[in-house]
Design a protein around this motif. Structure first.
Motif: not given
Length: 97
Positions: A34-45
């Protein structure tokens, strides 16, 4: 999964971001995932926001250029002149009706 900003389109980034959000909502990840996915989501944002900011800047520049061309051509003066002509014409038309 770690694509650079120049290699991913807005649509691709948005699609991946939506997929991550759906998985996080369904709780398909462990805490670490979840933390990795959240980090990737922030990069994508950030990628999406950067692309949108660039597009907005281009639109503003095009709009400014177009308004300058319009002013240089005297468009507004023509509008005032034609409005004055219409007013003078409409005065004589009013007498007919």
């Amino acid at each position: 999964m770690a694509e650079s900003k120049s290699k991913i389109s807005f649509e691709e980034a948005l699609l991946e971001l939506e997929q991550i959000a759906e998985k996080l909502e369904r709780q398909d990840f462990s805490l670490e995932e979840s933390l990795k996915a959240y980090e990737r989501g922030m990069e994508l944002k950030k990628i999406c926001q950067g692309i949108l900011d660039t597009a907005e800047g281009k639109i503003e520049a095009l709009t400014k250029d177009e308004s300058k061309k319009t002013n240089k051509a005297g468009f507004r003066e023509d509008a005032k002149t034609s409005a004055g002509t219409k007013a003078a014409t409409s005065d004589s038309d009013e007498d007919l009706f």
